[in-house]
Design an enzyme around this catalytic site. Sequence first.
Site, PDB file in Angstrom:
ATOM      1  N   TYR A 156       0.807  -1.227   0.000  1.00 19.87           N
ATOM      2  CA  TYR A 156       0.000   0.000   0.000  1.00 19.87           C
ATOM      3  C   TYR A 156       0.836   1.271   0.000  1.00 19.87           C
ATOM      4  CZ  TYR A 156      -4.614  -1.941   0.759  1.00 19.87           C
ATOM      5  OH  TYR A 156      -5.806  -2.578   0.608  1.00 19.87           O
ATOM      6  N   LYS A 222       1.742 -13.583   6.609  1.00 16.54           N
ATOM      7  CA  LYS A 222       1.988 -14.654   5.632  1.00 16.54           C
ATOM      8  C   LYS A 222       3.486 -14.939   5.601  1.00 16.54           C
ATOM      9  CE  LYS A 222      -0.058 -16.515   2.769  1.00 16.54           C
ATOM     10  NZ  LYS A 222      -0.581 -17.919   2.786  1.00 16.54           N
ATOM     11  N   ASP A 276      -4.196 -16.851   6.081  1.00 16.05           N
ATOM     12  CA  ASP A 276      -5.286 -17.653   5.492  1.00 16.05           C
ATOM     13  C   ASP A 276      -5.961 -18.494   6.570  1.00 16.05           C
ATOM     14  OD1 ASP A 276      -2.719 -18.630   5.429  1.00 16.05           O
ATOM     15  OD2 ASP A 276      -2.986 -19.885   3.666  1.00 16.05           O
ATOM     16  N   ASP A 300      -6.609  -4.981   5.589  1.00 10.69           N
ATOM     17  CA  ASP A 300      -7.688  -4.493   4.736  1.00 10.69           C
ATOM     18  C   ASP A 300      -8.698  -5.615   4.500  1.00 10.69           C
ATOM     19  OD1 ASP A 300      -9.138  -2.819   3.173  1.00 10.69           O
ATOM     20  OD2 ASP A 300      -7.729  -2.747   1.510  1.00 10.69           O
TER      21      ASP A 300
END
Length: 411
Positions: A156, A222, A276, A300
Amino acid sequence: MRFEKISPPEEGKKIEYKNGKLIVPDNPIIPYIVGDGIGRDVVPAALDVLNAAAEKIGKEVVWFRIYAGEDAYKMYGTYLPEDTLNAIREYRVAIKGPLTTPVGGGYRSLNVTIRQTLDLYACVRPVYYIDGVPSPLKNPENVDIVIFRENTEDVYAGIEWPKGSKEAISIIEFLSKMGAKIREDSGIGIKPISEYATKRLVRLAIKYAIENGRKSVTLVHKGNIMKYTEGAFRDWGYEVAKEEFPELTITEDELWEKYNGNQPEDKIVIKDRIADNMFQQLLTRTAEYDVLAMPNLNGDYMSDFAAGLVGGLGIAPGSNIGDGMGVFEPVHGSAPKYAGQNKVNPTAEILSGALMFEFLGWKDGAELIKKAIEVTIKSRIVTYDIHRHVGGKLVGTKEFALAVIENMQSL
Ligand code: NAP
């Protein structure tokens, strides 16, 4: 002149920031941005509710209108004028409606620019169940989390170049010398995650957990795939806990090794989950999660997902916090198809105002607002988004806010 086209109100006092603390007068001047699309519906409705709550606790907000988005373009010829950024810098606390961002091209997100320019490094979004709101979960009352999303870095940060640009080509050439093969027709985006920004975000999340009697802080990443960005986020997160809060935090491993799974009252458990997995954990083991800290992109996705668990974007509030500064806004966007129809739910904007009251130290005012919203929704006075699932008395944006104000009077 401090401002080019706006004048601060003559009444009211400025919020100051001294020795790491906000000093809030009883009549602070607070800038507000109506924003685009449904901003013109939800922001005036929210200000009415906030005025009523402030009055009940013996305070007064002196509002100062500033501009961003389409309104600003008409006045200044630019979507985010310096006046607006300067007013937030000077008055420290502001509330805003949503701002439209074009997809693919056009200008960068104004929301992201505001956060990055003012170094509002933490996007803090509480997600909890309000009785009476339809939810896809069997036990939505188990959802009571606060998401701390890093706001200034990650993909971002806006460091990206289109396919075929000289920057993209030279990066591809540079990386090929380092042995990385990238297709020539690629767009390029860079994902920086720093120790500094990670640590200040996780520090804020841990402090919040301590001050609000929360049980755990989960680092969501992640790191299995992106080891030196997301993986480092996790490692630095654990480091902050260990180095700066050694007496007040334990890791999940320590919980089992030293305490046989029984969490001591005075300790917050620091754990981590791969992003996830975290999505499904929030569905299957909802009650085990409390404060969550994560990099920008994960945050987000997670914010909208979590909002969906308890009834959707119409009720999800948010805040962007920096040192001694805060800008409060709903999680939802400008929903242009509903703009100006007096239709959408103002709850998210109103609850963003409640978060702002908490930030000002007006906890009683914040509680009053939350309670009045609960009572209103429970009595089945609802906007279309809730009505379509559970029925009740369908009202418009303005009428919902009026009902909240009326219910507040008897609290
Ligand atoms: P959106 O504006 O959040 O709207 C998506 C859907 O969420 C709406 O169609 C509506 O669902 C529901 N919704 C949103 N706000 C609601 C409210 N107050 N009450 C009831 N339901 C509500 O998302 P989008 O359409 O993806 O984005 C539109 C624009 O907003 C884009 O330009 C985007 O970049 C921008 N945006 C701005 C911000 C911000 O200012 N911070 C945040 C997100 C997006 P139904 O259609 O099912 O009724």
